[in-house]
Design a protein around this motif. Structure first.
Motif, mmCIF file in Angstrom:
data_model
loop_
_atom_site.group_PDB
_atom_site.id
_atom_site.type_symbol
_atom_site.label_atom_id
_atom_site.label_comp_id
_atom_site.label_asym_id
_atom_site.label_seq_id
_atom_site.Cartn_x
_atom_site.Cartn_y
_atom_site.Cartn_z
ATOM 1 N N VAL A 8 0.495 -1.832 -0.007
ATOM 2 C CA VAL A 8 0.167 0.054 0.423
ATOM 3 C C VAL A 8 0.584 1.128 0.155
ATOM 4 O O VAL A 8 0.756 2.296 -0.749
ATOM 5 C CB VAL A 8 -0.906 0.253 1.068
ATOM 6 C CG1 VAL A 8 -1.555 1.349 1.765
ATOM 7 C CG2 VAL A 8 -1.782 -0.979 0.783
ATOM 8 N N LEU A 9 1.719 1.590 0.835
ATOM 9 C CA LEU A 9 2.517 2.489 0.947
ATOM 10 C C LEU A 9 3.669 2.613 -0.404
ATOM 11 O O LEU A 9 3.671 3.454 -1.236
ATOM 12 C CB LEU A 9 3.652 2.194 2.077
ATOM 13 C CG LEU A 9 3.088 2.264 3.566
ATOM 14 C CD1 LEU A 9 4.174 1.683 4.454
ATOM 15 C CD2 LEU A 9 2.560 3.979 3.950
ATOM 16 N N LEU A 10 3.978 1.640 -0.773
ATOM 17 C CA LEU A 10 4.234 1.614 -2.336
ATOM 18 C C LEU A 10 3.500 2.535 -3.172
ATOM 19 O O LEU A 10 3.968 2.899 -4.148
ATOM 20 C CB LEU A 10 5.048 -0.319 -3.046
ATOM 21 C CG LEU A 10 5.744 0.555 -4.319
ATOM 22 C CD1 LEU A 10 7.380 1.306 -4.670
ATOM 23 C CD2 LEU A 10 6.013 -0.925 -4.502
ATOM 24 N N LEU A 11 2.143 1.561 -3.709
ATOM 25 C CA LEU A 11 1.390 2.077 -4.520
ATOM 26 C C LEU A 11 0.552 4.200 -4.103
ATOM 27 O O LEU A 11 1.497 4.773 -5.073
ATOM 28 C CB LEU A 11 0.165 1.276 -3.863
ATOM 29 C CG LEU A 11 -0.022 0.034 -4.588
ATOM 30 C CD1 LEU A 11 -1.320 -0.918 -4.624
ATOM 31 C CD2 LEU A 11 -0.141 0.162 -6.039
ATOM 32 N N LEU A 16 2.005 9.212 -5.513
ATOM 33 C CA LEU A 16 1.995 10.924 -5.281
ATOM 34 C C LEU A 16 3.520 11.857 -6.448
ATOM 35 O O LEU A 16 3.627 12.293 -7.154
ATOM 36 C CB LEU A 16 2.646 10.701 -4.007
ATOM 37 C CG LEU A 16 3.598 12.676 -3.387
ATOM 38 C CD1 LEU A 16 2.255 13.634 -3.146
ATOM 39 C CD2 LEU A 16 4.044 11.686 -2.270
ATOM 40 N N VAL A 17 4.154 10.536 -6.544
ATOM 41 C CA VAL A 17 5.461 11.298 -7.977
ATOM 42 C C VAL A 17 4.820 10.836 -9.263
ATOM 43 O O VAL A 17 4.935 11.863 -9.674
ATOM 44 C CB VAL A 17 6.065 9.926 -7.998
ATOM 45 C CG1 VAL A 17 7.438 10.393 -9.289
ATOM 46 C CG2 VAL A 17 6.578 9.572 -7.462
ATOM 47 N N ALA A 18 3.774 10.466 -9.071
ATOM 48 C CA ALA A 18 3.247 10.706 -11.181
ATOM 49 C C ALA A 18 2.301 11.998 -10.822
ATOM 50 O O ALA A 18 2.001 12.851 -12.113
ATOM 51 C CB ALA A 18 1.708 9.069 -11.256
ATOM 52 N N TRP A 19 1.235 11.974 -9.755
ATOM 53 C CA TRP A 19 0.621 13.914 -9.275
ATOM 54 C C TRP A 19 2.298 14.838 -9.266
ATOM 55 O O TRP A 19 1.561 15.826 -9.963
ATOM 56 C CB TRP A 19 -0.567 13.278 -8.288
ATOM 57 C CG TRP A 19 -0.839 14.847 -7.939
ATOM 58 C CD1 TRP A 19 -1.993 15.215 -8.724
ATOM 59 C CD2 TRP A 19 0.050 15.892 -7.598
ATOM 60 N NE1 TRP A 19 -2.776 16.806 -7.948
ATOM 61 C CE2 TRP A 19 -1.641 16.674 -7.348
ATOM 62 C CE3 TRP A 19 1.036 16.191 -6.574
ATOM 63 C CZ2 TRP A 19 -1.643 18.206 -6.921
ATOM 64 C CZ3 TRP A 19 0.791 17.678 -5.745
ATOM 65 C CH2 TRP A 19 -0.546 18.338 -5.976
ATOM 66 N N LEU A 20 2.629 14.368 -8.593
ATOM 67 C CA LEU A 20 3.836 16.251 -9.306
ATOM 68 C C LEU A 20 4.352 16.301 -10.293
ATOM 69 O O LEU A 20 4.388 16.730 -11.147
ATOM 70 C CB LEU A 20 4.815 15.469 -8.121
ATOM 71 C CG LEU A 20 4.554 15.701 -6.385
ATOM 72 C CD1 LEU A 20 5.971 15.250 -5.455
ATOM 73 C CD2 LEU A 20 4.108 17.215 -5.898
#
Length: 413
Positions: A8-11, A16-20
């Motif tokens: 879950v944390l990895l997802l 977050l990286v994709a949104w940034l």
């Protein structure tokens, strides 16, 4: 369990990286679409320095001219208008004969009255002769009665005849007075057929303003024939609104102009002010008497009456065209010393005349914008351009030079 948490944390980290990354992409793309090196907006304006001048607080009222006095000429008896001796525009002196009504009937009445008077006077003479005869008879009977020859009845009869004859003579004399009065009345009515221009006071000469009847017209008594106007002095009737009404006083000097004589002025004076304002228009009637040398002005002309309430000598002024309203206040945009930016200055204004208005405080410390100010806000960048017309060239140009030419003070006051 720990493996599930790690997944879950990895997802979450991946999301977050994709949104940034998406936000960075949008920002870079938006910046790449903007033109590079875009300069700030520069507003071209025309300027002029504040100046000093003498301003007059003048109110201009419009109205019409009327004659100082107007006399209507009318016959006092009816009849056919036999002669009309003047026409519109003709001068008439006091006492002049201006018209005549057919007098044949009235002349006959005079002749008849003369004849009746002659008859009455003849009756008096006849009565006097009869009275003398009766008086002599009375004296004779009186003598015979004293001698006891005539009877008392004869004496009484003759005395009665004497009294009757005396009464008849009195009636005849009264008829003479009556017929003389009738003759006088007939002569007066005959004189009414000759219509003279008669008035009290004023100038000796007036002018025919209107003609109401033509020659040979059948008139009744008091039917208007002519109107006579005294135009040596005219009255301008103007109307003042509430704002100016309280400042107008009898005796104030007035400068009058009319479109009939461009560039020419006439002097007048306020003579009458109505004590009330009309409810429909909220205006009051004001009358201005104007001397009319050469009789150039005519009743009915449209006029402008200028009344000077106050004169302000050597005051700071700016053009009315420079005014701009910001935040409910009137003011001007002043060019900074660098000639590139403007700042807005709210002003306390005074008297205006023509295209200038008085600045009470503060006095602008540089050239003011007279064209283009409707596009400006405080602090905007401007570019001063020269006016198009040669007459206004001195007001444009270099702002520093304009400020020097205007002689404006170094600061605000």
């Amino acid at each position: 369990m720990s493996r599930l948490i790690k997944t879950v944390l990895l997802l979450l980290v991946l999301a977050l990286v994709a949104w940034l990354g998406w936000r960075v992409y949008r920002t870079v793309k938006a910046k790449s679409q903007q033109p590079r090196g875009r300069p700030p907006v520069v507003i071209p304006v025309e300027v002029t320095p504040p100046g000093r001048a003498t301003l007059r607080d003048v109110a201009v009222f419009t109205g019409s001219l009327v004659g100082k006095s107007r006399l209507t000429i009318a016959p006092r008896v009816g009849g056919r208008l036999e002669k009309l001796l003047v026409d519109v525009g003709d001068p008439v002196r006091r006492g002049d004969l201006v018209a005549q009504v057919d007098d044949e009937e009235f002349a006959q009445q005079v002749e008849r009255a003369k004849a009746e008077l002659a008859v009455a006077r003849a009756s008096v003479q006849e009565c006097a002769a009869n009275l003398n005869a009766v008086r002599r008879e009375f004296d004779r009977i009186q003598t015979l009665r004293e001698k006891q020859i005539a009877s008392e009845s004869e004496h009484d009869q003759v005395q009665a005849q004497l009294e009757v004859q005396q009464a008849r003579c009195q009636v005849a004399e009264a008829q003479v007075v009556q017929k003389a009065a009738a003759l006088k009345e007939a002569e007066i009515r005959l004189s009414y057929t000759r219509i003279h221009a008669v008035w009290e006071g004023g100038d000796e000469t007036r002018f025919v303003g209107e003609r109401f009847a033509d020659q040979a017209a059948l008139l009744t008594a008091n039917t208007p024939v002519l109107s006579l106007l005294d135009i040596s002095t005219l009255t301008a009737v103007v109307y003042a609104i509430e704002r100016d009404y309280a400042r107008i006083q009898a005796g104030q000097s007035v400068t009058v102009t009319t479109d009939a004589y461009p560039g020419r002025t006439f002097e007048g004076r306020v003579t009458r002010i109505a004590p009330q304002l009309q409810e429909t228009s909220r205006q009051a009637r004001v009358e201005v008497d104007i001397e009319n040398p050469g009789l150039a002005l005519k009743p009915g002309m449209f006029v402008r009456a200028a009344i000077e309430f106050e004169a302000r000598a050597d005051v700071w002024t700016v053009p009315v065209s420079a005014l701009a309203r910001r935040n409910g206040q009137q003011g001007v945009f002043v060019v900074d010393a660098d000639g590139r930016n403007v700042h807005y200055v709210a002003l306390e204004l005074g008297v205006s005349e023509g295209d200038l208005i008085e600045v009470i405080r503060p006095v602008p410390d540089g050239p003011v914008v007279v064209m283009g100010q409707h596009l400006l806000d405080d602090g905007m960048t401007v570019r001063v351009v020269a006016p198009e017309s040669p007459a206004a060239a001195g007001a444009g140009g270099d702002p520093a030079g304009a400020a020097a030419a205007g002689g404006a003070p170094g600061g605000m006051r």
